[in-house]
Design a protein around this motif. Structure first.
Motif, PDB file in Angstrom:
ATOM      1  N   ALA A 107     -57.275 -35.209  90.581  1.00 49.97           N
ATOM      2  CA  ALA A 107     -57.749 -33.837  90.443  1.00 49.97           C
ATOM      3  C   ALA A 107     -58.956 -33.548  91.343  1.00 49.97           C
ATOM      4  CB  ALA A 107     -58.125 -33.560  88.981  1.00 49.97           C
ATOM      5  N   THR A 108     -59.766 -34.590  91.600  1.00 48.81           N
ATOM      6  CA  THR A 108     -60.971 -34.375  92.410  1.00 48.81           C
ATOM      7  C   THR A 108     -60.793 -34.720  93.870  1.00 48.81           C
ATOM      8  OG1 THR A 108     -61.729 -36.608  91.837  1.00 48.81           O
ATOM      9  CG2 THR A 108     -62.472 -34.806  90.431  1.00 48.81           C
ATOM     10  N   ARG A 138     -56.064 -42.125  82.696  1.00 48.16           N
ATOM     11  CA  ARG A 138     -57.147 -41.133  82.717  1.00 48.16           C
ATOM     12  C   ARG A 138     -57.889 -41.194  84.060  1.00 48.16           C
ATOM     13  NH1 ARG A 138     -60.160 -43.182  78.960  1.00 48.16           N
ATOM     14  NH2 ARG A 138     -58.823 -42.389  77.294  1.00 48.16           N
ATOM     15  N   TYR A 139     -58.138 -42.419  84.524  1.00 48.75           N
ATOM     16  CA  TYR A 139     -58.834 -42.582  85.813  1.00 48.75           C
ATOM     17  C   TYR A 139     -57.991 -42.026  86.955  1.00 48.75           C
ATOM     18  CZ  TYR A 139     -60.616 -44.849  90.003  1.00 48.75           C
ATOM     19  OH  TYR A 139     -61.081 -45.079  91.268  1.00 48.75           O
ATOM     20  N   ASP A 143     -55.555 -39.803  86.917  1.00 52.49           N
ATOM     21  CA  ASP A 143     -55.404 -38.344  86.840  1.00 52.49           C
ATOM     22  C   ASP A 143     -56.692 -37.630  87.233  1.00 52.49           C
ATOM     23  OD1 ASP A 143     -52.805 -38.683  86.070  1.00 52.49           O
ATOM     24  OD2 ASP A 143     -53.133 -38.212  83.949  1.00 52.49           O
ATOM     25  N   SER A 144     -57.836 -38.145  86.816  1.00 52.21           N
ATOM     26  CA  SER A 144     -59.097 -37.486  87.139  1.00 52.21           C
ATOM     27  C   SER A 144     -59.406 -37.579  88.623  1.00 52.21           C
ATOM     28  CB  SER A 144     -60.242 -38.092  86.322  1.00 52.21           C
ATOM     29  OG  SER A 144     -60.458 -39.458  86.670  1.00 52.21           O
ATOM     30  N   HIS A 145     -59.049 -38.700  89.226  1.00 51.02           N
ATOM     31  CA  HIS A 145     -59.327 -38.850  90.655  1.00 51.02           C
ATOM     32  C   HIS A 145     -58.320 -38.110  91.512  1.00 51.02           C
ATOM     33  CE1 HIS A 145     -62.173 -41.784  89.237  1.00 51.02           C
ATOM     34  NE2 HIS A 145     -62.663 -41.880  90.435  1.00 51.02           N
ATOM     35  N   GLU A 171     -63.472 -49.063  84.292  1.00 53.60           N
ATOM     36  CA  GLU A 171     -63.378 -48.057  85.352  1.00 53.60           C
ATOM     37  C   GLU A 171     -64.041 -48.530  86.642  1.00 53.60           C
ATOM     38  OE1 GLU A 171     -64.809 -43.473  86.181  1.00 53.60           O
ATOM     39  OE2 GLU A 171     -63.988 -43.986  84.213  1.00 53.60           O
TER      40      GLU A 171
END
Length: 315
Positions: free
Chosen positions: A313-314, A306-307, A309-311, A282
């Motif tokens: 979202a934020t 995952r990285y 999608d999470s970024h 990561e």
């Protein structure tokens, strides 16, 4: 002050100002290249950290994570079949010390039950699918999936067969020619000039030289992809030299020369996608996207998805 300096200094100053101006605004000189697809998540050898490399199972797993690109290497069997295989010699992959070109397709061995992940030393991949696969079958199974096809040697039969397969499956715009060697790339482009192509090593050094000389904004660039290693992985997961001292020097030098946001931004503005490989942590994803890279090629598509999608979202 001599008359020469009276003319030279203003000319040099004007050149520097124009170079910086057009480096930041390349679209004033160049129409951006139109891309048929954008790569955020590329799967190295089909995603070789999660399934056995270059198998259909690995590719299906990567596409389940919404991979934008499958990165593949090709070899030619004795009976003229284009197969997806990173190595010419099968010892590492199967335990058989034979070249792909010395065997017919039907005689190719199975992959080992586990394979060490090249860019994650000490980590091993497993899978239920151990079969080597024909490029034709990959094109047929994943007809609209973008792929990068790397050719490592000047094998004209292999190059022409890849070019013909790309035409046959109507994949000209979504299949990238890739090779480190300019001599190989010249043959690839001649075999199918409609396919987009990436920078070779020598062309990559040429772009860096133009950038530091201030000439890059004024020079046309036909490549559509810069697929480069990320300098921070040298001496960690990528060891280009056998000597540790040379690897350490390469890490420092390449980090200084390559990791330039202004260079990456300039290429992106001209429609050239900058993609870093082969990143499996990561922290490396952070560095690559922090530099402004279009995308990343990884052995672990699930981790990169995952990285991303999470970024998203934020952000």
């Amino acid at each position: 002050m001599s008359p020469l300096l009276c003319y030279a200094l203003p000319a040099l100053g004007t050149y520097v100002i124009l170079s910086i101006f057009f480096l930041r605004r390349p679209r004033l000189l160049h129409t951006p290249q139109v891309q048929a697809f954008c790569v955020r998540l590329g799967a190295h050898r089909g995603g070789s950290g999660e399934r056995l490399e270059n198998t259909v199972e690995a590719m299906e797993n990567a596409l389940a994570q919404r991979a934008d690109l499958l990165e593949l290497d090709c070899q030619l069997t004795r009976d003229g079949v284009v197969v997806v295989s990173h190595d010419e010699n099968l010892l590492r992959q199967s335990g058989l010390a034979r070249d792909v070109g010395s065997l017919d397709f039907e005689d190719l061995p199975l992959y080992k039950e586990e394979l060490e992940v090249y860019f994650s030393p000490g980590h091993f991949a497993h899978g239920s699918d151990r079969h080597m696969v024909r490029l034709e079958d990959v094109f047929q199974k994943f007809p609209r999936t973008p792929m990068s096809v790397e050719v490592k040697r000047e094998n004209e039969e292999l190059i022409h067969k890849i070019a013909d397969l790309v035409r046959h499956f109507d994949r000209n715009e979504i299949t990238i020619w890739a090779s480190e060697k300019s001599s190989v790339m010249q043959k690839c482009k001649a075999a199918n000039p409609e396919m987009p192509f990436s920078f070779t090593l020598s062309r990559g050094f040429w772009v860096l030289l133009l950038y530091y000389l201030g000439l890059l904004p004024f020079i046309p660039i036909p490549e559509r992809f810069l697929i480069s290693f990320l300098p921070t992985i040298i001496n960690r997961s990528y060891f280009p030299f056998s000597c540790p001292g040379l690897n350490q020097l390469a890490a420092v030098a390449s980090k200084w020369f390559i990791m330039r946001k202004s260079l990456i931004r300039h290429l992106e503005e001209r429609g050239i996608q900058v993609i870093f490989w082969c990143l499996n942590e990561e922290s490396d994803f952070e560095v690559a996207f922090g530099l402004g890279a279009t995308g990343v090629i990884t052995d672990y598509p699930t981790a990169l998805r995952r990285y991303l999608d999470s970024h998203r979202a934020t952000s």
